[in-house]
Write a protein that holds these residues in place. Sequence first.
Motif, PDB file in Angstrom:
ATOM      1  N   ALA A 188       0.838  -1.204   0.000  1.00 36.31           N
ATOM      2  CA  ALA A 188       0.000   0.000   0.000  1.00 36.31           C
ATOM      3  C   ALA A 188       0.869   1.249   0.000  1.00 36.31           C
ATOM      4  O   ALA A 188       0.559   2.226  -0.687  1.00 36.31           O
ATOM      5  CB  ALA A 188      -0.927  -0.002   1.209  1.00 36.31           C
ATOM      6  N   LEU A 189       1.968   1.221   0.752  1.00 39.26           N
ATOM      7  CA  LEU A 189       2.877   2.370   0.759  1.00 39.26           C
ATOM      8  C   LEU A 189       3.477   2.609  -0.622  1.00 39.26           C
ATOM      9  O   LEU A 189       3.585   3.744  -1.082  1.00 39.26           O
ATOM     10  CB  LEU A 189       4.008   2.143   1.770  1.00 39.26           C
ATOM     11  CG  LEU A 189       3.686   2.375   3.225  1.00 39.26           C
ATOM     12  CD1 LEU A 189       4.850   1.936   4.100  1.00 39.26           C
ATOM     13  CD2 LEU A 189       3.365   3.831   3.483  1.00 39.26           C
ATOM     14  N   VAL A 190       3.874   1.524  -1.268  1.00 38.82           N
ATOM     15  CA  VAL A 190       4.497   1.648  -2.591  1.00 38.82           C
ATOM     16  C   VAL A 190       3.479   2.100  -3.638  1.00 38.82           C
ATOM     17  O   VAL A 190       3.801   2.879  -4.538  1.00 38.82           O
ATOM     18  CB  VAL A 190       5.135   0.298  -2.988  1.00 38.82           C
ATOM     19  CG1 VAL A 190       5.577   0.300  -4.431  1.00 38.82           C
ATOM     20  CG2 VAL A 190       6.303  -0.014  -2.076  1.00 38.82           C
ATOM     21  N   ALA A 191       2.245   1.647  -3.521  1.00 36.44           N
ATOM     22  CA  ALA A 191       1.228   1.944  -4.527  1.00 36.44           C
ATOM     23  C   ALA A 191       0.659   3.356  -4.418  1.00 36.44           C
ATOM     24  O   ALA A 191       0.079   3.857  -5.377  1.00 36.44           O
ATOM     25  CB  ALA A 191       0.095   0.933  -4.425  1.00 36.44           C
ATOM     26  N   MET A 192       0.823   4.002  -3.266  1.00 40.80           N
ATOM     27  CA  MET A 192       0.259   5.342  -3.094  1.00 40.80           C
ATOM     28  C   MET A 192       1.003   6.336  -3.975  1.00 40.80           C
ATOM     29  O   MET A 192       2.225   6.275  -4.093  1.00 40.80           O
ATOM     30  CB  MET A 192       0.383   5.789  -1.639  1.00 40.80           C
ATOM     31  CG  MET A 192      -0.572   5.119  -0.730  1.00 40.80           C
ATOM     32  SD  MET A 192      -0.350   5.769   0.917  1.00 40.80           S
ATOM     33  CE  MET A 192      -1.039   4.458   1.861  1.00 40.80           C
ATOM     34  N   PRO A 193       0.276   7.255  -4.585  1.00 37.85           N
ATOM     35  CA  PRO A 193       0.945   8.257  -5.404  1.00 37.85           C
ATOM     36  C   PRO A 193       1.820   9.167  -4.536  1.00 37.85           C
ATOM     37  O   PRO A 193       1.507   9.415  -3.372  1.00 37.85           O
ATOM     38  CB  PRO A 193      -0.205   9.040  -6.034  1.00 37.85           C
ATOM     39  CG  PRO A 193      -1.393   8.751  -5.196  1.00 37.85           C
ATOM     40  CD  PRO A 193      -1.165   7.422  -4.550  1.00 37.85           C
ATOM     41  N   ALA A 194       2.894   9.618  -5.133  1.00 41.90           N
ATOM     42  CA  ALA A 194       3.805  10.503  -4.413  1.00 41.90           C
ATOM     43  C   ALA A 194       3.147  11.851  -4.179  1.00 41.90           C
ATOM     44  O   ALA A 194       2.378  12.339  -5.010  1.00 41.90           O
ATOM     45  CB  ALA A 194       5.091  10.677  -5.204  1.00 41.90           C
ATOM     46  N   ARG A 195       3.469  12.449  -3.068  1.00 45.24           N
ATOM     47  CA  ARG A 195       2.939  13.784  -2.772  1.00 45.24           C
ATOM     48  C   ARG A 195       3.735  14.834  -3.535  1.00 45.24           C
ATOM     49  O   ARG A 195       4.943  14.724  -3.687  1.00 45.24           O
ATOM     50  CB  ARG A 195       3.069  14.091  -1.283  1.00 45.24           C
ATOM     51  CG  ARG A 195       2.165  13.299  -0.429  1.00 45.24           C
ATOM     52  CD  ARG A 195       2.277  13.818   0.977  1.00 45.24           C
ATOM     53  NE  ARG A 195       1.638  12.910   1.900  1.00 45.24           N
ATOM     54  CZ  ARG A 195       1.723  13.017   3.197  1.00 45.24           C
ATOM     55  NH1 ARG A 195       2.441  13.978   3.733  1.00 45.24           N
ATOM     56  NH2 ARG A 195       1.114  12.174   3.980  1.00 45.24           N
ATOM     57  N   ARG A 196       3.035  15.848  -3.974  1.00 39.87           N
ATOM     58  CA  ARG A 196       3.710  16.970  -4.616  1.00 39.87           C
ATOM     59  C   ARG A 196       3.980  18.029  -3.561  1.00 39.87           C
ATOM     60  O   ARG A 196       3.164  18.212  -2.645  1.00 39.87           O
ATOM     61  CB  ARG A 196       2.851  17.547  -5.732  1.00 39.87           C
ATOM     62  CG  ARG A 196       2.723  16.588  -6.906  1.00 39.87           C
ATOM     63  CD  ARG A 196       1.841  17.165  -7.938  1.00 39.87           C
ATOM     64  NE  ARG A 196       0.511  17.350  -7.313  1.00 39.87           N
ATOM     65  CZ  ARG A 196      -0.551  17.774  -7.937  1.00 39.87           C
ATOM     66  NH1 ARG A 196      -0.494  18.083  -9.185  1.00 39.87           N
ATOM     67  NH2 ARG A 196      -1.701  17.900  -7.320  1.00 39.87           N
ATOM     68  N   PRO A 197       5.093  18.716  -3.653  1.00 40.46           N
ATOM     69  CA  PRO A 197       5.379  19.770  -2.677  1.00 40.46           C
ATOM     70  C   PRO A 197       4.245  20.811  -2.658  1.00 40.46           C
ATOM     71  O   PRO A 197       3.749  21.217  -3.698  1.00 40.46           O
ATOM     72  CB  PRO A 197       6.675  20.404  -3.169  1.00 40.46           C
ATOM     73  CG  PRO A 197       7.299  19.373  -4.052  1.00 40.46           C
ATOM     74  CD  PRO A 197       6.161  18.580  -4.625  1.00 40.46           C
ATOM     75  N   GLY A 198       3.819  21.169  -1.460  1.00 43.97           N
ATOM     76  CA  GLY A 198       2.771  22.163  -1.325  1.00 43.97           C
ATOM     77  C   GLY A 198       1.369  21.624  -1.393  1.00 43.97           C
ATOM     78  O   GLY A 198       0.402  22.370  -1.276  1.00 43.97           O
ATOM     79  N   SER A 199       1.224  20.298  -1.576  1.00 41.69           N
ATOM     80  CA  SER A 199      -0.114  19.752  -1.716  1.00 41.69           C
ATOM     81  C   SER A 199      -0.846  19.682  -0.372  1.00 41.69           C
ATOM     82  O   SER A 199      -2.048  19.473  -0.334  1.00 41.69           O
ATOM     83  CB  SER A 199      -0.052  18.342  -2.328  1.00 41.69           C
ATOM     84  OG  SER A 199       0.660  17.469  -1.481  1.00 41.69           O
ATOM     85  N   GLU A 200      -0.133  19.872   0.733  1.00 42.41           N
ATOM     86  CA  GLU A 200      -0.765  19.812   2.049  1.00 42.41           C
ATOM     87  C   GLU A 200      -1.371  21.161   2.453  1.00 42.41           C
ATOM     88  O   GLU A 200      -2.011  21.284   3.478  1.00 42.41           O
ATOM     89  CB  GLU A 200       0.243  19.420   3.134  1.00 42.41           C
ATOM     90  CG  GLU A 200       0.901  18.068   2.914  1.00 42.41           C
ATOM     91  CD  GLU A 200       2.154  18.180   2.072  1.00 42.41           C
ATOM     92  OE1 GLU A 200       2.753  19.263   2.033  1.00 42.41           O
ATOM     93  OE2 GLU A 200       2.531  17.185   1.444  1.00 42.41           O
ATOM     94  N   LEU A 201      -1.143  22.205   1.666  1.00 34.71           N
ATOM     95  CA  LEU A 201      -1.643  23.532   2.021  1.00 34.71           C
ATOM     96  C   LEU A 201      -3.152  23.586   1.900  1.00 34.71           C
ATOM     97  O   LEU A 201      -3.743  23.020   0.970  1.00 34.71           O
ATOM     98  CB  LEU A 201      -1.009  24.588   1.118  1.00 34.71           C
ATOM     99  CG  LEU A 201       0.516  24.741   1.218  1.00 34.71           C
ATOM    100  CD1 LEU A 201       0.998  25.750   0.175  1.00 34.71           C
ATOM    101  CD2 LEU A 201       0.922  25.154   2.598  1.00 34.71           C
ATOM    102  N   PRO A 202      -3.814  24.257   2.824  1.00 37.82           N
ATOM    103  CA  PRO A 202      -5.276  24.373   2.720  1.00 37.82           C
ATOM    104  C   PRO A 202      -5.667  25.263   1.541  1.00 37.82           C
ATOM    105  O   PRO A 202      -4.890  26.115   1.098  1.00 37.82           O
ATOM    106  CB  PRO A 202      -5.658  25.034   4.053  1.00 37.82           C
ATOM    107  CG  PRO A 202      -4.434  25.706   4.544  1.00 37.82           C
ATOM    108  CD  PRO A 202      -3.273  24.931   3.991  1.00 37.82           C
TER     109      PRO A 202
END
Length: 79
Positions: free
Chosen positions: A62-76
């Motif tokens: 599941a960890l490997v299959a999850m898409p990578a996060r893009r920088p700044g994607s956690e911002l509201p």
Amino acid sequence: MLRRLCALVAGAVVSGFAFLLVTGQYSNDGPVLLRLSGDHGLHAGDLFVLAGWAVAVLALLALVAMPARRPGSELPPRG
């Protein structure tokens, strides 16, 4: 959150198995379900180990299959 949960599950299972390997003791080996040779076989307690291994591997997949996060994607969202 899901990434951390998957990592926590895999880490807990691997740590538990390491403890069992170091101590050399199972809490309950149980009866032999499948005899492989005269003094070796698959015990009921081994099913617990196989189930834990499967859970850990699924968490890692599941960890490997999850898409990578893009920088700044956690911002509201702005608004």
